[in-house]
Design a protein around this motif. Sequence first.
Motif, PDB file in Angstrom:
ATOM      1  N   GLY A  75       0.688  -1.123  -0.048  1.00 23.25           N
ATOM      2  CA  GLY A  75       0.006   0.021  -0.017  1.00 23.25           C
ATOM      3  C   GLY A  75       0.942   1.240   0.038  1.00 23.25           C
ATOM      4  N   THR A  76       0.261   2.513   0.175  1.00 24.55           N
ATOM      5  CA  THR A  76       1.071   3.674   0.332  1.00 24.55           C
ATOM      6  C   THR A  76       0.443   4.430   1.341  1.00 24.55           C
ATOM      7  OG1 THR A  76       1.052   3.604  -2.124  1.00 24.55           O
ATOM      8  CG2 THR A  76       1.375   5.693  -0.897  1.00 24.55           C
ATOM      9  N   LEU A  77       1.380   5.084   2.113  1.00 28.17           N
ATOM     10  CA  LEU A  77       1.086   6.134   3.123  1.00 28.17           C
ATOM     11  C   LEU A  77       1.151   7.648   2.571  1.00 28.17           C
ATOM     12  CD1 LEU A  77       0.655   6.997   6.186  1.00 28.17           C
ATOM     13  CD2 LEU A  77       2.960   6.761   6.425  1.00 28.17           C
TER      14      LEU A  77
ATOM     15  N   VAL B 119       4.730   7.167   0.651  1.00 29.01           N
ATOM     16  CA  VAL B 119       5.856   6.241   0.850  1.00 29.01           C
ATOM     17  C   VAL B 119       5.106   4.590   0.587  1.00 29.01           C
ATOM     18  CG1 VAL B 119       5.729   6.048   3.449  1.00 29.01           C
ATOM     19  CG2 VAL B 119       7.638   5.406   2.291  1.00 29.01           C
ATOM     20  N   THR B 120       5.661   3.942   0.007  1.00 35.79           N
ATOM     21  CA  THR B 120       5.241   2.644  -0.020  1.00 35.79           C
ATOM     22  C   THR B 120       5.465   1.701   1.206  1.00 35.79           C
ATOM     23  OG1 THR B 120       5.840   2.342  -2.276  1.00 35.79           O
ATOM     24  CG2 THR B 120       5.449   0.329  -1.326  1.00 35.79           C
TER      25      THR B 120
ATOM     26  N   ILE C 256      -1.820  -3.751   2.750  1.00 37.13           N
ATOM     27  CA  ILE C 256      -3.222  -3.062   3.695  1.00 37.13           C
ATOM     28  C   ILE C 256      -2.613  -2.225   5.092  1.00 37.13           C
ATOM     29  CG2 ILE C 256      -5.256  -3.543   4.569  1.00 37.13           C
ATOM     30  CD1 ILE C 256      -5.525  -6.065   3.291  1.00 37.13           C
ATOM     31  N   PRO C 257      -1.888  -0.983   4.762  1.00 38.75           N
ATOM     32  CA  PRO C 257      -1.405  -0.233   5.821  1.00 38.75           C
ATOM     33  C   PRO C 257      -2.723   0.336   6.554  1.00 38.75           C
ATOM     34  CG  PRO C 257      -1.188   0.940   3.873  1.00 38.75           C
ATOM     35  CD  PRO C 257      -1.777  -0.580   3.418  1.00 38.75           C
ATOM     36  N   ALA C 258      -2.840   0.126   7.780  1.00 43.90           N
ATOM     37  CA  ALA C 258      -4.281   0.644   8.502  1.00 43.90           C
ATOM     38  C   ALA C 258      -4.138   1.588   9.849  1.00 43.90           C
ATOM     39  CB  ALA C 258      -4.825  -0.553   8.784  1.00 43.90           C
TER      40      ALA C 258
END
Length: 367
Positions: free
Chosen positions: A338-340, A353-354, A358-360
């Motif tokens: 994912g990406t933030l 940033v990569t 599933i960044p959560a």
Amino acid sequence: MKNTKFILCLSCVVLSMASCRKDDSFIPEDQEQLPAEPSVELAGFYLLNEANMGSNKSSLDYYDFNSGNYRKNIYSQANPNATLGLGDVGNDIKIYGSRLYVVVNMSDKVEVLAAKTAKRIGQINIPNCRYITFYKSKAYITAYDGYVSVVDTASLKEEKQIAVGKQPEEMAIVGTKLYVANSGGYNYPNYERTVSVIDLNTLSETKRIDVAINLHRLKADQYGDLYVTSRGDYYNIPSNLFVIDTKTDQVKKTFNLAASNIAIDKDEAYLYSVEWNNNTGSNAISYAKINVKDETIISKSFITDGTDQSIVIPYGIAVNPVNSDVYVTDAKDYVSPGTLYCFDKAGKKKFSVTTGDIPAHLVFLNK
């Protein structure tokens, strides 16, 4: 609801993430250089990547504000003997005292780590655990079996289970009362529609507040009000946002605004919605910004530079308590990294940033 739901230098004995020292032992693909964001109060933040259910790929990233280093998958690097990794579906992350608590839903556990090094201290076993919060010397953890587990933070032992509604989700504490959003997420179409109220002095449920079906997120503002989200039924009842007055324990406002997640910073609340509808077979995505002091909508989007059009699936949100930067995560297709995104208070992108899959969930680390 989609329940998808460092390598340490051998000569290094103690690794402190709060340090701004460059660590050359990190392989390039596990580290990215971002803008440094020096802060008197904060060392950085952790980002918990959920990863897909069954993949056992939950991971932990860390952004050091002083150096600008964004380090990926630090749990495995800090704990090389943990052969199974962090676990299956990271669902919540909090810091309490000197410890970092990571709720790993499908692995039925809460990992307890040293907050400054991410080294493993212990584990709390809670079946189908969801969210965690703290009061005095106790941790409170929701379990989908219909209870809140009370755990002593010194021994990491469960002391009591407090029965609440079906499939309880997020919690918030106001005064000596613990509020729990009950979803009944396993019971379509007969979802739960209440918020349980627990007296933290007696550790017992005293009442349930009728709100709406399929509740999920629950956040408290500085005025003693609670903001609670409803996911609706994915067909004809849309998601919504409600405000509970904790003085009366009654719903005092309905926003009629789609809401999946919410972060509150002082007088402002930032929220997004990813609303799946089975009738259309598609998601409706939206953003909003709310003034919690007078309970009015400030804007239908807190992202002002068009970056929202690049975010495929907003999945997590947090606000830096010092400079009010807003962080939004993008789960993309749920199977790829994912990406933030970081936005300033004016809603303009500062960087992206990569991340892991599933960044959560994000939590800030004090110095």
